[in-house]
Design an enzyme around this catalytic site. Sequence first.
Site, PDB file in Angstrom:
ATOM      1  N   ASP A   1       0.809  -1.213   0.000  1.00 26.78           N
ATOM      2  CA  ASP A   1       0.000   0.000   0.000  1.00 26.78           C
ATOM      3  C   ASP A   1       0.849   1.274   0.000  1.00 26.78           C
ATOM      4  O   ASP A   1       1.901   1.329   0.646  1.00 26.78           O
ATOM      5  CB  ASP A   1      -0.893  -0.021   1.249  1.00 26.78           C
ATOM      6  CG  ASP A   1      -1.995   1.013   1.206  1.00 26.78           C
ATOM      7  OD1 ASP A   1      -2.523   1.279   0.114  1.00 26.78           O
ATOM      8  OD2 ASP A   1      -2.350   1.541   2.276  1.00 26.78           O
TER       9      ASP A   1
ATOM     10  N   HIS B   1      -9.949   5.240   0.579  1.00 29.68           N
ATOM     11  CA  HIS B   1      -8.872   5.316   1.573  1.00 29.68           C
ATOM     12  C   HIS B   1      -9.361   6.139   2.766  1.00 29.68           C
ATOM     13  O   HIS B   1     -10.345   6.861   2.688  1.00 29.68           O
ATOM     14  CB  HIS B   1      -7.640   5.983   0.968  1.00 29.68           C
ATOM     15  CG  HIS B   1      -6.870   5.108   0.034  1.00 29.68           C
ATOM     16  ND1 HIS B   1      -5.497   5.125  -0.041  1.00 29.68           N
ATOM     17  CD2 HIS B   1      -7.276   4.177  -0.865  1.00 29.68           C
ATOM     18  CE1 HIS B   1      -5.087   4.259  -0.951  1.00 29.68           C
ATOM     19  NE2 HIS B   1      -6.156   3.680  -1.469  1.00 29.68           N
TER      20      HIS B   1
ATOM     21  N   VAL C   1      -8.607   0.299   5.693  1.00 23.66           N
ATOM     22  CA  VAL C   1      -8.730   0.628   7.113  1.00 23.66           C
ATOM     23  C   VAL C   1      -7.386   0.378   7.787  1.00 23.66           C
ATOM     24  O   VAL C   1      -6.791  -0.684   7.612  1.00 23.66           O
ATOM     25  CB  VAL C   1      -9.809  -0.234   7.794  1.00 23.66           C
ATOM     26  CG1 VAL C   1      -9.885   0.084   9.293  1.00 23.66           C
ATOM     27  CG2 VAL C   1     -11.168  -0.022   7.136  1.00 23.66           C
TER      28      VAL C   1
END
Length: 302
Positions: free
Chosen positions: A84, A211, A234
């Site tokens: 990410d 997001h 999350v």
Amino acid sequence: MSLTTTGELVARASSTRAAVGAFNVITLEHIEAVIAGAETVNTPVVLQVSENTVEFRYGRLLPLARAAVAAAERSTVPVALHLDHVVSDRLLRQAPDAGFSSVMYDASHLPYGENLACTRAAADWAHAQGLWIEAELGEVGGKHGRPPLDAHAPGARTDPRQARAFVADSGVDALAVAVGSVHAMTTRTATLDHTLLRNLSGTLSVPLVLHGSSGVPDDQLTAAVAGGIAKVNVGTALNVAMTAAIREFLAARPDAVDSRKYLGVGREAMARTVAGIIRVLAPGGDKKAQDPGEETPRAATS
């Protein structure tokens, strides 16, 4: 069940008007909690490792990634691994060998033209490696302590026409959109722009990602999923749950020194948080968890 891919989970969620929960992990306790929470509701889940977390772990991706792969392979529900908010090309290129099926390449801080060029190059490389790739257009505030932009500031929201061109020209598989959520919120008070979200969903042919979802209340998340969000990220909510549980434990037991005791209650608190969020994103998930390749009935969205 064996490790699966983010692309499969997102495609499945999108086809049923549900969303897959994607939870950022920092420690082994995070990994175990996310999987335990997903198993509680028999629903697939994505484990996410951010570039910030890699930096925290002395810049080494493999130790946490190997732990995540091992835990995923022993899970009773499908689990995918996602890298990410990748800014570093060096880190991007470590993803395939570390067990990740997908990456979120983050050039959103750059001007549009540079964002597009960098993302196009990253997408070309990722696709050659068999990776599913997500990018961001518009600015979801809160990263590195930066406050969110004013709603009317340039770049504060994702423009549908610009997004359509960006997706077509970059070749990404999913787009993280800026519709009012903020990274690192510790209270669930964010209000989303659902009209904008519906416009984006109607304009774009790729799944949409939200997001900064820790600060979004349940009813707003439900509406976001109904409006086209297929992946919900999350992170902070897990840290809030873990920290609160450990604080309470240590306040009641000031002489405690066995870290297994307080890490255990922190892990349990995170698992409950994960299960609760997944129930919002994929109603009716308390059934047999299906492999992404199996036929899945249409999920409810209310």
